[in-house]
Scaffold this active site. Structure first.
Site, PDB file in Angstrom:
ATOM      1  N   ARG A 167       0.801  -1.221   0.000  1.00  9.50           N
ATOM      2  CA  ARG A 167       0.000   0.000   0.000  1.00  9.50           C
ATOM      3  C   ARG A 167       0.840   1.281   0.000  1.00  9.50           C
ATOM      4  O   ARG A 167       0.485   2.286   0.616  1.00  9.50           O
ATOM      5  CB  ARG A 167      -0.977   0.019   1.190  1.00  9.50           C
ATOM      6  CG  ARG A 167      -2.016  -1.065   1.138  1.00  9.50           C
ATOM      7  CD  ARG A 167      -2.943  -0.966  -0.064  1.00  9.50           C
ATOM      8  NE  ARG A 167      -3.678  -2.213  -0.242  1.00  9.50           N
ATOM      9  CZ  ARG A 167      -3.292  -3.206  -1.044  1.00  9.50           C
ATOM     10  NH1 ARG A 167      -2.214  -3.079  -1.805  1.00  9.50           N
ATOM     11  NH2 ARG A 167      -3.982  -4.303  -1.145  1.00  9.50           N
ATOM     12  N   SER A 216      -9.744   1.430   3.892  1.00 14.07           N
ATOM     13  CA  SER A 216      -9.138   0.784   5.057  1.00 14.07           C
ATOM     14  C   SER A 216      -8.393   1.810   5.905  1.00 14.07           C
ATOM     15  O   SER A 216      -7.544   2.538   5.404  1.00 14.07           O
ATOM     16  CB  SER A 216      -8.152  -0.291   4.611  1.00 14.07           C
ATOM     17  OG  SER A 216      -8.854  -1.277   3.892  1.00 14.07           O
ATOM     18  N   GLU A 286      -3.177   2.959   7.204  1.00 17.72           N
ATOM     19  CA  GLU A 286      -3.038   2.971   5.739  1.00 17.72           C
ATOM     20  C   GLU A 286      -3.439   4.361   5.242  1.00 17.72           C
ATOM     21  O   GLU A 286      -2.822   4.918   4.344  1.00 17.72           O
ATOM     22  CB  GLU A 286      -3.951   1.908   5.120  1.00 17.72           C
ATOM     23  CG  GLU A 286      -3.920   1.919   3.601  1.00 17.72           C
ATOM     24  CD  GLU A 286      -4.694   0.767   2.982  1.00 17.72           C
ATOM     25  OE1 GLU A 286      -4.632  -0.367   3.522  1.00 17.72           O
ATOM     26  OE2 GLU A 286      -5.369   1.004   1.957  1.00 17.72           O
TER      27      GLU A 286
HETATM   28  C1  LIG Z   1     -15.189   2.193  -0.170  1.00 15.72           C
HETATM   29  C2  LIG Z   1     -13.694   2.184  -0.357  1.00 15.72           C
HETATM   30  C3  LIG Z   1     -13.050   1.013  -0.736  1.00 15.72           C
HETATM   31  C4  LIG Z   1     -11.658   0.981  -0.894  1.00 15.72           C
HETATM   32  N1  LIG Z   1     -11.065  -0.198  -1.264  1.00 15.72           N
HETATM   33  C5  LIG Z   1      -9.723  -0.241  -1.443  1.00 15.72           C
HETATM   34  C6  LIG Z   1      -9.076  -1.460  -1.848  1.00 15.72           C
HETATM   35  O1  LIG Z   1      -9.695  -2.487  -2.052  1.00 15.72           O
HETATM   36  N2  LIG Z   1      -7.718  -1.435  -2.008  1.00 15.72           N
HETATM   37  C7  LIG Z   1      -6.977  -0.323  -1.809  1.00 15.72           C
HETATM   38  O2  LIG Z   1      -5.749  -0.370  -1.991  1.00 15.72           O
HETATM   39  N3  LIG Z   1      -7.564   0.853  -1.429  1.00 15.72           N
HETATM   40  C8  LIG Z   1      -8.905   0.918  -1.243  1.00 15.72           C
HETATM   41  N4  LIG Z   1      -9.504   2.096  -0.856  1.00 15.72           N
HETATM   42  C9  LIG Z   1      -8.673   3.300  -0.617  1.00 15.72           C
HETATM   43  C10 LIG Z   1      -8.538   4.221  -1.857  1.00 15.72           C
HETATM   44  O3  LIG Z   1      -9.572   3.973  -2.743  1.00 15.72           O
HETATM   45  C11 LIG Z   1      -7.182   4.009  -2.572  1.00 15.72           C
HETATM   46  O4  LIG Z   1      -6.093   4.232  -1.701  1.00 15.72           O
HETATM   47  C12 LIG Z   1      -7.032   4.952  -3.786  1.00 15.72           C
HETATM   48  O5  LIG Z   1      -5.858   4.609  -4.468  1.00 15.72           O
HETATM   49  C13 LIG Z   1      -6.982   6.411  -3.364  1.00 15.72           C
HETATM   50  O6  LIG Z   1      -6.951   7.217  -4.524  1.00 15.72           O
HETATM   51  P1  LIG Z   1      -7.159   8.796  -4.389  1.00 15.72           P
HETATM   52  O7  LIG Z   1      -6.998   9.407  -5.721  1.00 15.72           O
HETATM   53  O8  LIG Z   1      -8.446   9.095  -3.695  1.00 15.72           O
HETATM   54  O9  LIG Z   1      -5.915   9.150  -3.462  1.00 15.72           O
HETATM   55  P2  LIG Z   1      -5.776  10.307  -2.353  1.00 15.72           P
HETATM   56  O10 LIG Z   1      -6.426   9.842  -1.075  1.00 15.72           O
HETATM   57  O11 LIG Z   1      -6.219  11.608  -2.890  1.00 15.72           O
HETATM   58  O12 LIG Z   1      -4.201  10.342  -2.173  1.00 15.72           O
HETATM   59  C14 LIG Z   1      -3.524   9.253  -1.582  1.00 15.72           C
HETATM   60  C15 LIG Z   1      -2.033   9.606  -1.490  1.00 15.72           C
HETATM   61  O13 LIG Z   1      -1.488   9.684  -2.804  1.00 15.72           O
HETATM   62  C16 LIG Z   1      -0.836  10.934  -3.023  1.00 15.72           C
HETATM   63  N5  LIG Z   1      -1.082  11.290  -4.424  1.00 15.72           N
HETATM   64  C17 LIG Z   1      -2.262  11.311  -5.063  1.00 15.72           C
HETATM   65  N6  LIG Z   1      -2.090  11.648  -6.354  1.00 15.72           N
HETATM   66  C18 LIG Z   1      -0.768  11.848  -6.539  1.00 15.72           C
HETATM   67  C19 LIG Z   1       0.037  12.209  -7.652  1.00 15.72           C
HETATM   68  N7  LIG Z   1      -0.499  12.453  -8.863  1.00 15.72           N
HETATM   69  N8  LIG Z   1       1.369  12.326  -7.472  1.00 15.72           N
HETATM   70  C20 LIG Z   1       1.933  12.092  -6.254  1.00 15.72           C
HETATM   71  N9  LIG Z   1       1.225  11.738  -5.162  1.00 15.72           N
HETATM   72  C21 LIG Z   1      -0.119  11.614  -5.294  1.00 15.72           C
HETATM   73  C22 LIG Z   1      -1.496  11.892  -2.044  1.00 15.72           C
HETATM   74  O14 LIG Z   1      -0.611  12.941  -1.690  1.00 15.72           O
HETATM   75  C23 LIG Z   1      -1.772  10.968  -0.847  1.00 15.72           C
HETATM   76  O15 LIG Z   1      -0.625  10.846  -0.042  1.00 15.72           O
HETATM   77  C24 LIG Z   1     -10.898   2.152  -0.692  1.00 15.72           C
HETATM   78  C25 LIG Z   1     -11.563   3.356  -0.332  1.00 15.72           C
HETATM   79  C26 LIG Z   1     -12.930   3.375  -0.163  1.00 15.72           C
HETATM   80  C27 LIG Z   1     -13.602   4.654   0.217  1.00 15.72           C
END
Ligand SMILES: Cc1cc2nc3c(=O)[nH]c(=O)nc-3n(C[C@H](O)[C@H](O)[C@H](O)COP(=O)(O)OP(=O)(O)OC[C@H]3O[C@@H](n4cnc5c(N)ncnc54)[C@H](O)[C@@H]3O)c2cc1C
Length: 296
Positions: A167, A216, A286
């Site tokens: 992760r 998570s 996480e």
């Molecule tokens: C209902 C639900 C189910 C989920 N199921 C899973 C699952 O099965 N598996 C899993 O792994 N996760 C899961 N997640 C968590 C989430 O979906 C993932 O971590 C997803 O990758 C987050 O993407 P985001 O764009 O919202 O990231 P954000 O929360 O916006 O950012 C996450 C991190 O990435 C960095 N970041 C984002 N974009 C960039 C970029 N372009 N360059 C550099 N850094 C960047 C940010 O600074 C931050 O530190 C779930 C979430 C929810 C709400």
């Protein structure tokens, strides 16, 4: 900034609008650069003015604290180009999980079905090395395009040269992920659609997918599951203010009303403390916790 970015910069932007839990104080400046040149210019500008900056995706794995985010918060959500290069699906950092899934169905591309229910943008997928028990981004990424804050132009780095962890994609500081290419194979549309539907059904049955949550809360410790440990500690349904440990899945915290980030943080610490007291295992978050706790 207003002169340069016009309507693409907002000041004192409430981060509850940009995070799935819908909590968090304001970002001093929330900027949506339109291309690499503008992003580069912005990073230079931050350096010249000694301003902190960060990139945020869709905020599906981020808790912004009530005091908000100092400096510049960058969104690449308008970078949404998807294309096909032989068997590679090439996606910019702002592509959403749902647009990605639609593209794969339309172009008969299989291999990314595990990711459809992982909400967020491609940049967030990569940074979090998002995945399931089956696969994670490290398994399917061919190359990543990134921009270093001190470089003039973007570079393509083979995924195998990067440091993928559970992760997390470990990056040097001051790197922005611009996009990536994912390996796929050709498959009949009906097969792909059936696998997508099965993934979404499984999630609907086991996760609070329609609630406001950030996925998570804790990483799974080796050989165990954070959700199992939290449930065994009797914490399902535990609350601080309007923040609640989901009765559906114990490793999710949901905002049932007007939760504040401080409520969520207190619930996280309470959970960590109780699980550690009962099992000796210290859970590691996480979810990314960003910003300042109070607004001065
Ligand atoms: C209902 C639900 C189910 C989920 N199921 C899973 C699952 O099965 N598996 C899993 O792994 N996760 C899961 N997640 C968590 C989430 O979906 C993932 O971590 C997803 O990758 C987050 O993407 P985001 O764009 O919202 O990231 P954000 O929360 O916006 O950012 C996450 C991190 O990435 C960095 N970041 C984002 N974009 C960039 C970029 N372009 N360059 C550099 N850094 C960047 C940010 O600074 C931050 O530190 C779930 C979430 C929810 C709400």
């Amino acid at each position: 900034m207003r002169q340069h970015f016009g309507q693409r910069v907002r000041f004192d932007e409430p981060m509850g609008r940009h995070t799935s839990l819908q909590v968090g104080g304001p970002a001093d400046a929330y900027v949506r650069p339109k291309d690499v040149a503008e992003l580069h210019h912005l990073l230079e500008w931050c350096r010249d003015h000694t301003l902190a900056w960060r990139v945020l995706g869709k905020g599906f794995n981020t808790l912004v604290l009530d005091g908000g985010l100092r400096g510049v918060t960058i969104s690449l959500a308008s970078w949404r180009t998807l294309s096909l290069e032989d068997d590679l699906v090439v996606a910019q950092a702002g592509v959403t999980h749902s647009a990605f899934a639609r593209f794969c169905v339309e172009h008969e591309r299989s291999g990314m079905e595990f990711a459809v229910g992982i909400p967020g943008l491609v940049g967030g997928w990569l940074r979090m090395n998002a995945g399931t028990r089956e696969r994670e981004m490290a398994d399917v990424t061919e190359w990543v395009e990134l921009l270093r804050a001190d470089a003039q132009s973007a570079e393509r780095v083979p995924a195998r040269a990067l440091c993928w962890k559970y992760r997390e994609l470990e990056l040097e500081p001051e790197i922005v992920l611009l996009g990536a290419a994912f390996r796929t194979t050709r498959a009949p549309v009906l097969e792909i659609q059936a696998r997508l539907d099965a993934q979404l059904e499984r999630r609907k049955a086991t996760q609070p997918v329609n609630a406001r949550s950030f996925g998570s809360v804790f990483k799974n410790p080796p050989q165990d599951h954070a959700g199992r440990l939290i449930e065994a500690a009797g914490l399902k349904g535990a609350r601080v203010g309007d923040a609640e440990i989901s009765p559906i899945h114990a490793n999710f915290i949901v905002n049932t009303g007007h939760a504040r980030a401080s409520d969520v943080l207190e619930l996280i610490e309470h959970t960590r403390g109780k699980v550690q007291a009962e099992t000796g295992i210290r859970l590691e978050t996480e979810v990314r916790i960003e910003g300042e706790a109070t607004w001065d």
